[in-house]
Design an enzyme around this catalytic site. Structure first.
Site: not given
Ligand SMILES: Cc1cc2nc3c(=O)[nH]c(=O)nc-3n(C[C@H](O)[C@H](O)[C@H](O)COP(=O)(O)OP(=O)(O)OC[C@H]3O[C@@H](n4cnc5c(N)ncnc54)[C@H](O)[C@@H]3O)c2cc1C
Length: 462
Positions: A36, A41-44, A442
């Protein structure tokens, strides 16, 4: 470079698929490295679902408090303390971030590495100057906010969903570029916190992928709260005007402008695939940078899989997690699950929320199927008027021959939860009559689904 380290599997990214997959490998007694480069935990967890839904909850509380008189209590002047709102968000999001990291670090057979991973070949990854090797490599790198090359973009400060996470003040006038899921959630939230909000959208309507009646009702809901919406903004440009940012919306020489104090860009997502060294591994991407995968999420290179947002097959937490389940079941259980078996489902977390599953009316019409459809206003759902939340509607469609549910939109209180009643029946491939004959509790929104189904008629414009 030091000596090469060998693992049974390497996972890049700790989004919604990677950590569970790491746990699966580790639990099966296999050695796994998970890498990482930013936050666990990434985006979510850090800049997406969890923090935004926590903020939506604060905004909802403020909104209900302002309506206190309607519910029978004195409300006074509701003022939002953005520092406390942010602190609450940080606490909730931070708990999940910490939870993912601790979970991974506590796994036997799992090596956690912080750093940027790049392919050196189809079997080797370089991170922090070390070379790791495995026969199985899983890419779960997610995406980031797109920053299109619109005129003036480099002349003004702008926010994205990531930098919005640091905002602990109330923007006086937030201009949001992009009238889709991310933009609308932030828009309503900040309006409820007390900002002026304008949404600038280049399309003819908001959330253009939805049916027109959904777009229109969402627009009415947002406008009723004082959000200004500017559609058909064909040529969006940015410029500095003293202490304001001007967002141009038209292609004319003397264009119409929206003057805001802050600008949020919410115009889509770009996969994090440009800096992964994919060419060295021979992994193919499409024109937008999404990694091309087959129905079981294998890339163009045997032994390399791509899961989550980076494969372009879904843009949600649940699609990424479902990718993990598909890959894990194929590898560990010889259960041949496929991406094409899943049914589209998601929610838009404005208030009231939109829960969606299956096909839109437009998609059904395009498919040429003979369909029956029904629609019911939330103003005639007793749970909704008891709660004083009567905006929106329930609508659904079924196949006239098979009687299976084709799709539904529940825009209304509880819509994000109630939609699962229909989704599960769709997975069961059962006829809609199962829902019609079920006894529901209900007072709930779900108890109206049999009533809606009793109104089915041939699908037409609605
Ligand atoms: C504002 C917002 C609100 C959202 N709300 C919702 C919601 O309510 N419900 C829903 O289902 N979805 C929602 N989403 C979408 C959801 O967040 C994403 O679909 C989900 O997080 C995707 O997860 P993922 O597993 O693809 O990767 P991500 O969670 O994006 O994780 C990828 C990880 O890989 C790491 N990484 C990238 N490149 C490298 C590299 N070269 N080397 C090492 N690490 C790397 C990154 O740092 C990141 O931590 C939302 C998105 C946004 C932007």
């Amino acid at each position: 470079m030091t000596q090469m380290k060998r693992f049974d599997a390497i996972i890049i990214g700790t989004g919604q698929a990677g950590p569970s997959l790491a746990a699966r490998f580790a639990g099966a007694g296999k050695t796994v490295a998970i890498i990482e480069r930013q936050k666990f935990g990434g985006t979510c967890v850090n800049t997406g679902c969890i923090p935004t839904k926590t903020l939506v909850a604060s905004a909802y509380a403020a909104h209900v408090a302002r309506r206190g008189a309607e519910y029978g209590f004195a409300n006074g002047d509701v003022r939002v303390d953005m520092k406390r709102v942010k602190a609450r968000k940080d606490e909730v999001s931070g708990r999940s971030n910490k939870g993912v990291e601790e979970w991974l670090r506590g796994l036997e057979n799992c090596t956690v590495i912080q750093g940027h991973a790049r392919f050196q070949s189809s079997r080797t990854i370089v991170v922090n100057g070390e070379v790791l090797e495995a026969d199985k490599i899983f890419i779960n790198v997610g995406g980031r906010a797109s920053v299109p090359a619109m005129p003036g973009i480099h002349d003004v400060p702008f926010l994205t969903n990531s930098s919005m996470m640091d905002v602990d003040f109330l923007p006086e006038h937030l201009v949001i570029i992009g009238g889709s899921y991310v933009g609308l959630e932030f828009g309503q939230m900040y309006r409820r916190f007390g900002s002026d909000v304008t949404v600038v959208e280049k399309g003819q309507r908001l959330i253009g992928r939805e049916d027109e009646d959904v777009s229109q009702t969402v627009r009415e809901i947002l406008e009723a709260e004082g959000i200004r919406i500017r559609l058909n903004a064909k040529c969006i440009s940015l410029a500095k005007r003293e202490n304001r940012i001007a967002v141009g919306t038209e292609c004319k020489e003397d264009p119409l402008e929206v003057l805001g104090t802050h600008v949020l860009l919410a115009v889509g997502r770009t996969p994090n695939t440009h800096d992964l060294g994919l060419d060295r591994a021979g992994v193919a991407t499409d024109d937008h940078g999404f990694i091309m995968v087959d129905d079981q999420l294998q890339t163009s290179v045997p032994g390399i899989w791509a899961l989550g947002d980076c494969n372009g097959r879904g843009a949600f937490t649940h699609t990424s997690y479902n990718d993990y389940e598909i890959v894990a079941d194929n590898l560990f259980n010889a259960d041949h699950r496929r991406v094409s078996d899943r049914i589209q489902a998601y929610a838009l977390y404005i208030d009231p929320p939109l829960g969606r599953c299956g096909m839109t009316d437009t998609e059904i019409r395009k498919s040429g199927r003979r369909a029956l459809a029904a629609k019911h206003p939330m103003s005639r759902v007793s749970r909704a008027f008891e709660k004083g939340e009567t905006q929106g509607f329930i609508k659904l469609s079924v196949d006239a021959e098979t009687k299976q549910i084709l799709g539904a939109a529940i825009l209304g209180t509880g819509g994000d939860e109630v939609i699962h009643v229909l989704l599960d029946v769709m997975y069961a491939k059962a006829p809609y009559t199962v829902v019609q004959r079920a006894m529901h509790i209900h007072p709930t929104v779900a108890e109206y689904l049999p009533t809606v189904l009793s109104k089915l008629e041939p699908l037409r414009e609605r």
